[in-house]
Design an enzyme around this catalytic site. Structure first.
Site, PDB file in Angstrom:
ATOM      1  N   SER A  35     -28.548 -33.219  23.183  1.00  0.00           N
ATOM      2  CA  SER A  35     -27.482 -33.703  22.301  1.00  0.00           C
ATOM      3  C   SER A  35     -26.303 -32.730  22.446  1.00  0.00           C
ATOM      4  CB  SER A  35     -28.001 -33.705  20.855  1.00  0.00           C
ATOM      5  OG  SER A  35     -26.965 -34.087  19.985  1.00  0.00           O
ATOM      6  N   SER A 107     -33.289 -39.135  26.313  1.00  0.00           N
ATOM      7  CA  SER A 107     -34.475 -39.457  27.136  1.00  0.00           C
ATOM      8  C   SER A 107     -35.203 -38.175  27.545  1.00  0.00           C
ATOM      9  CB  SER A 107     -34.094 -40.306  28.353  1.00  0.00           C
ATOM     10  OG  SER A 107     -32.931 -39.879  29.011  1.00  0.00           O
TER      11      SER A 107
HETATM   12  N1  LIG Z   1     -34.098 -35.792  15.672  1.00  0.00           N
HETATM   13  C1  LIG Z   1     -33.104 -36.066  16.526  1.00  0.00           C
HETATM   14  N2  LIG Z   1     -33.164 -35.583  17.805  1.00  0.00           N
HETATM   15  C2  LIG Z   1     -32.169 -35.870  18.659  1.00  0.00           C
HETATM   16  N3  LIG Z   1     -31.075 -36.625  18.357  1.00  0.00           N
HETATM   17  C3  LIG Z   1     -30.979 -37.134  17.109  1.00  0.00           C
HETATM   18  C4  LIG Z   1     -31.981 -36.863  16.145  1.00  0.00           C
HETATM   19  N4  LIG Z   1     -31.621 -37.483  14.995  1.00  0.00           N
HETATM   20  C5  LIG Z   1     -30.454 -38.114  15.218  1.00  0.00           C
HETATM   21  N5  LIG Z   1     -30.065 -37.906  16.493  1.00  0.00           N
HETATM   22  C6  LIG Z   1     -28.865 -38.564  17.076  1.00  0.00           C
HETATM   23  O1  LIG Z   1     -29.387 -39.616  17.892  1.00  0.00           O
HETATM   24  C7  LIG Z   1     -28.930 -39.493  19.228  1.00  0.00           C
HETATM   25  C8  LIG Z   1     -30.106 -39.477  20.217  1.00  0.00           C
HETATM   26  O2  LIG Z   1     -30.591 -40.770  20.393  1.00  0.00           O
HETATM   27  P1  LIG Z   1     -31.281 -41.158  21.759  1.00  0.00           P
HETATM   28  O3  LIG Z   1     -31.617 -42.596  21.634  1.00  0.00           O
HETATM   29  O4  LIG Z   1     -30.423 -40.749  22.884  1.00  0.00           O
HETATM   30  O5  LIG Z   1     -32.597 -40.247  21.727  1.00  0.00           O
HETATM   31  S1  LIG Z   1     -33.920 -40.364  22.608  1.00  0.00           S
HETATM   32  O6  LIG Z   1     -33.509 -40.665  23.986  1.00  0.00           O
HETATM   33  O7  LIG Z   1     -34.747 -41.436  22.053  1.00  0.00           O
HETATM   34  O8  LIG Z   1     -34.577 -39.049  22.494  1.00  0.00           O
HETATM   35  C9  LIG Z   1     -28.230 -38.162  19.352  1.00  0.00           C
HETATM   36  O9  LIG Z   1     -27.062 -38.490  20.066  1.00  0.00           O
HETATM   37  P2  LIG Z   1     -26.424 -37.570  21.191  1.00  0.00           P
HETATM   38  O10 LIG Z   1     -25.921 -36.391  20.414  1.00  0.00           O
HETATM   39  O11 LIG Z   1     -25.328 -38.427  21.725  1.00  0.00           O
HETATM   40  O12 LIG Z   1     -27.418 -37.216  22.229  1.00  0.00           O
HETATM   41  C10 LIG Z   1     -27.988 -37.715  17.934  1.00  0.00           C
HETATM   42  O13 LIG Z   1     -26.661 -38.036  17.577  1.00  0.00           O
HETATM   43  N1  LIG Z   2     -17.043 -30.529  30.527  1.00  0.00           N
HETATM   44  C1  LIG Z   2     -17.375 -31.275  29.467  1.00  0.00           C
HETATM   45  N2  LIG Z   2     -18.064 -32.421  29.649  1.00  0.00           N
HETATM   46  C2  LIG Z   2     -18.435 -33.181  28.573  1.00  0.00           C
HETATM   47  N3  LIG Z   2     -18.144 -32.871  27.294  1.00  0.00           N
HETATM   48  C3  LIG Z   2     -17.462 -31.738  27.062  1.00  0.00           C
HETATM   49  C4  LIG Z   2     -17.058 -30.892  28.135  1.00  0.00           C
HETATM   50  N4  LIG Z   2     -16.408 -29.838  27.605  1.00  0.00           N
HETATM   51  C5  LIG Z   2     -16.393 -30.014  26.277  1.00  0.00           C
HETATM   52  N5  LIG Z   2     -17.022 -31.166  25.938  1.00  0.00           N
HETATM   53  C6  LIG Z   2     -17.202 -31.657  24.548  1.00  0.00           C
HETATM   54  O1  LIG Z   2     -18.593 -31.616  24.250  1.00  0.00           O
HETATM   55  C7  LIG Z   2     -18.941 -32.688  23.381  1.00  0.00           C
HETATM   56  C8  LIG Z   2     -20.030 -33.515  24.032  1.00  0.00           C
HETATM   57  O2  LIG Z   2     -20.416 -34.527  23.138  1.00  0.00           O
HETATM   58  P1  LIG Z   2     -21.077 -35.892  23.593  1.00  0.00           P
HETATM   59  O3  LIG Z   2     -20.358 -36.444  24.762  1.00  0.00           O
HETATM   60  O4  LIG Z   2     -21.189 -36.738  22.363  1.00  0.00           O
HETATM   61  O5  LIG Z   2     -22.503 -35.384  24.075  1.00  0.00           O
HETATM   62  P2  LIG Z   2     -23.883 -36.192  24.102  1.00  0.00           P
HETATM   63  O6  LIG Z   2     -23.563 -37.647  24.321  1.00  0.00           O
HETATM   64  O7  LIG Z   2     -24.651 -35.586  25.241  1.00  0.00           O
HETATM   65  O8  LIG Z   2     -24.520 -35.928  22.778  1.00  0.00           O
HETATM   66  C9  LIG Z   2     -17.668 -33.488  23.124  1.00  0.00           C
HETATM   67  O9  LIG Z   2     -17.089 -33.048  21.930  1.00  0.00           O
HETATM   68  C10 LIG Z   2     -16.789 -33.106  24.326  1.00  0.00           C
HETATM   69  O10 LIG Z   2     -15.417 -33.200  24.050  1.00  0.00           O
END
Ligand SMILES: Nc1ncnc2c1ncn2[C@@H]1O[C@H](COP(=O)(O)OS(=O)(=O)O)[C@@H](OP(=O)(O)O)[C@H]1O
Ligand SMILES: Nc1ncnc2c1ncn2[C@@H]1O[C@H](COP(=O)(O)OP(=O)(O)O)[C@@H](O)[C@H]1O
Length: 198
Positions: A35, A107
């Site tokens: 995340s 994932s």
């Molecule tokens: N417990 C926990 N662990 C990880 N992430 C959490 C959790 N609870 C909520 N979130 C939010 O849900 C997004 C992850 O969902 P995903 O469907 O990508 O997760 S997974 O692939 O099933 O592990 C993840 O989004 P990203 O930050 O974009 O990765 C979080 O915003």
């Molecule tokens: N080189 C980079 N590539 C991707 N995101 C970056 C980078 N540098 C800074 N960031 C910042 O990091 C954060 C990444 O968040 P996000 O794209 O939502 O990640 P994820 O989907 O893996 O949770 C954003 O706020 C984005 O602006």
């Protein structure tokens, strides 16, 4: 278990015909990473760049899919497995439709990602490891989730209280700690061109 009274119906338009009309290959660019590693940011920027180049793209994003199709799923290992299984099936439909689909899900389990790979044909599953040290993801904390997880408000949080298994042999590694969003998109587009997929 599949119901034996349900019979597969082949479409009259094939994937190959759709690809030919679109003028490009169709595949899944499967982004995996912690995340805050940058999956959504880079996938959306790349989809935009490719869209401008005339490529049919779509982004399936963890947060969005969990609002609809997968809103019944939580974050236990089993729920994550089912989440990825469903996304894999949806991604396969996008490949069939001749599009290039980005998936931006944590994932966390190698086995689940490999199951999706096995659903698809050679060259249709491109695993993209969005690499970023957890310290950096935590510093970014775009949604304030790491802070909550550290405070014990979110159980089973990836990288803190739930595992993340990095890919062994991803097709591509994008290091978002080292490279800007634009540079990561350049690397991805170069990879697709090098393989004649654009
Ligand atoms: N417990 C926990 N662990 C990880 N992430 C959490 C959790 N609870 C909520 N979130 C939010 O849900 C997004 C992850 O969902 P995903 O469907 O990508 O997760 S997974 O692939 O099933 O592990 C993840 O989004 P990203 O930050 O974009 O990765 C979080 O915003
Ligand atoms: N080189 C980079 N590539 C991707 N995101 C970056 C980078 N540098 C800074 N960031 C910042 O990091 C954060 C990444 O968040 P996000 O794209 O939502 O990640 P994820 O989907 O893996 O949770 C954003 O706020 C984005 O602006």
């Amino acid at each position: 278990m599949t119901n034996k009274n349900i019979v597969w119906h082949d479409q009259s338009l094939t994937k190959e015909e759709r690809r030919k009309k679109n003028g490009h290959h169709s595949s899944v660019l499967w982004f995996t990473g912690l995340s805050g590693s940058g999956k959504s940011t880079v996938a959306n920027a790349a989809a935009h760049r490719l869209f401008d180049l005339g490529v049919n793209t779509y982004v399936l994003d963890g947060d969005n899919v969990r609002h609809g199709l997968n809103k019944d799923l939580g974050f236990s290992d089993e729920a994550r497995k089912e989440n990825i299984r469903r996304i894999g099936e949806v991604a396969k439909l996008f490949v069939d439709s001749g599009q290039l689909v980005f998936t931006a899900f944590i994932s966390p389990f190698r086995e689940d990602r490999d199951t999706v790979r096995a659903l698809l044909e050679e060259g249709e599953f491109i695993e993209v490891f969005v690499e970023c040290p957890i310290e950096k993801c935590e510093e970014r904390d775009p949604k304030g989730l790491y802070k909550k997880a550290r405070a014990g408000e979110i159980p089973e949080f990836t990288g803190i209280s739930s595992p993340y298994e990095a890919p062994d042999k991803p097709e591509l590694v994008l290091n978002t700690d080292q490279y800007s969003v634009d540079e990561c998109v350049d690397q991805l587009v170069d990879y697709l061109k090098k393989n004649n997929w654009l």
